[in-house]
Design an enzyme around this catalytic site. Structure first.
Site, PDB file in Angstrom:
ATOM      1  N   ASN A  39      12.575  68.150  -0.137  1.00 11.80           N
ATOM      2  CA  ASN A  39      11.764  68.179  -1.357  1.00 11.80           C
ATOM      3  C   ASN A  39      12.731  68.367  -2.514  1.00 11.80           C
ATOM      4  O   ASN A  39      13.219  69.466  -2.745  1.00 11.80           O
ATOM      5  CB  ASN A  39      10.760  69.341  -1.284  1.00 11.80           C
ATOM      6  CG  ASN A  39      10.045  69.559  -2.608  1.00 11.80           C
ATOM      7  OD1 ASN A  39      10.032  68.674  -3.458  1.00 11.80           O
ATOM      8  ND2 ASN A  39       9.454  70.731  -2.785  1.00 11.80           N
ATOM      9  N   GLY A  77      13.578  79.093  -2.695  1.00  8.81           N
ATOM     10  CA  GLY A  77      14.590  79.064  -3.746  1.00  8.81           C
ATOM     11  C   GLY A  77      15.219  80.415  -4.042  1.00  8.81           C
ATOM     12  O   GLY A  77      15.920  80.579  -5.033  1.00  8.81           O
ATOM     13  N   SER A 130      14.350  78.542   1.761  1.00  9.27           N
ATOM     14  CA  SER A 130      15.783  78.815   1.897  1.00  9.27           C
ATOM     15  C   SER A 130      16.322  78.481   3.288  1.00  9.27           C
ATOM     16  O   SER A 130      17.162  79.198   3.824  1.00  9.27           O
ATOM     17  CB  SER A 130      16.088  80.267   1.514  1.00  9.27           C
ATOM     18  OG  SER A 130      15.708  80.509   0.161  1.00  9.27           O
TER      19      SER A 130
HETATM   20  C1  PEP Z   1      10.579  74.123  -1.151  1.00 12.40           C
HETATM   21  O1  PEP Z   1      10.539  74.074  -2.359  1.00 12.40           O
HETATM   22  O2  PEP Z   1       9.722  73.505  -0.491  1.00 12.40           O
HETATM   23  C2  PEP Z   1      11.632  74.920  -0.520  1.00 12.40           C
HETATM   24  C3  PEP Z   1      11.507  75.234   0.728  1.00 12.40           C
HETATM   25  O3  PEP Z   1      12.680  75.260  -1.327  1.00 12.40           O
HETATM   26  P1  PEP Z   1      14.051  75.999  -0.861  1.00 12.40           P
HETATM   27  O4  PEP Z   1      14.496  75.348   0.411  1.00 12.40           O
HETATM   28  O5  PEP Z   1      14.985  75.779  -1.987  1.00 12.40           O
HETATM   29  O6  PEP Z   1      13.708  77.436  -0.641  1.00 12.40           O
END
Ligand code: PEP
Length: 250
Positions: free
Chosen positions: A9, A173, A212
């Site tokens: 994503n 995030g 993350s």
């Molecule tokens: C997301 O936005 O779907 C996500 C999982 O972001 P991140 O991997 O950066 O935590």
């Protein structure tokens, strides 16, 4: 047997130049991936680039959101038909950033899920609790409510044509990944909730973890029995990191 899915994503990131580099990096590294299905969800304006670059690469692509409406006076919206016009397979619905910043309710997200599914796209339904909700001990209540909105609108069979992504909001995030056991507990709960309606649908539906996920924690997460891959934000913006996660599902 559920095939793992690793979906990127990209959120609102990238430029023509950086996306070209990212797409060619993913494409050329696909030899490292021998088990997972791989997909990228690009900002809408860059979907044609994904289509041009990823044709016949084995990597699918999709949108990050979709309208509940078919066409007409809905300024700024992207319809299911538009996503399909550019070869999209997937559409993310109900990402926590849309629920939070755009006020999308469970029922509205369920309508998006229904619209995507009716058009033949595969919706990726994001559900997950905030830190406050986890601390209040209502994680299961929250994900059940978000999931039930789709089941109430569409019936449980609708989940057979989609993907669920469990994304604890506090892990998105932030660099704070749920532990494999914490994630597995919620995934098991989600699958159990689906099974209470239909065991076959529960056995078949893929439940991704998002929050993350990185190359160094992906294998342990994906090895859990109810974790069928990942929805990846930050780490999907670098081909090597993204492929490292795809490889973890090998
Ligand atoms: C997301 O936005 O779907 C996500 C999982 O972001 P991140 O991997 O950066 O935590």
């Amino acid at each position: 047997m559920r095939q793992p899915l690793v979906a990127g994503n990209w959120k609102m990131n990238g430029s023509q130049e950086s996306i070209k580099t990212l797409l060619s990096g993913i494409k050329s590294g696909m030899g490292r991936v021998n088990n997972a299905e791989v997909a990228v969800c690009a900002p809408a304006i860059y979907i044609p680039m994904a289509q041009a670059e990823l044709q016949d690469s084995g990597v699918a692509w999709g949108g990050q959101d979709v309208s509940t409406e078919a066409s007409g006076a809905f300024t700024g919206e992207i319809s299911t038909a538009m996503l399909q016009d550019f070869g999209c397979k997937y559409a993310i619905v109900g990402h926590s950033e849309r629920r939070t910043y755009h006020g999308e309710s469970d029922q509205y997200v369920a309508k998006k899920y229904a619209a995507a599914r009716a058009a033949g796209l595969v919706p990726i339904l994001c559900i997950g609790e905030t830190l406050e909700e986890r601390e209040q001990g209502i994680t299961e209540e929250v994900v059940a409510r978000q999931l039930d909105a789709v089941i109430e609108l569409e019936g449980v069979a609708a989940l057979a044509n989609g993907v669920i992504a469990y994304e604890p909001v506090w892990a998105i995030g932030t660099g704070k990944t749920a532990t494999p056991d914490q994630a597995q507990d919620v995934h098991q709960f989600i699958r159990g909730r689906v099974a209470a309606h239909d065991q076959a649908v529960a056995d078949g539906v893929r439940i991704l973890y998002g929050g993350s996920m990185k190359p160094d924690n992906a294998a342990e997460l994906i090895s859990k029995p109810d974790i069928d891959g990942g929805l990846i934000g930050g780490a999907s913006l670098k081909a090597d990191d993204f492929l490292g996660i795809c490889e973890a599902a090998n």
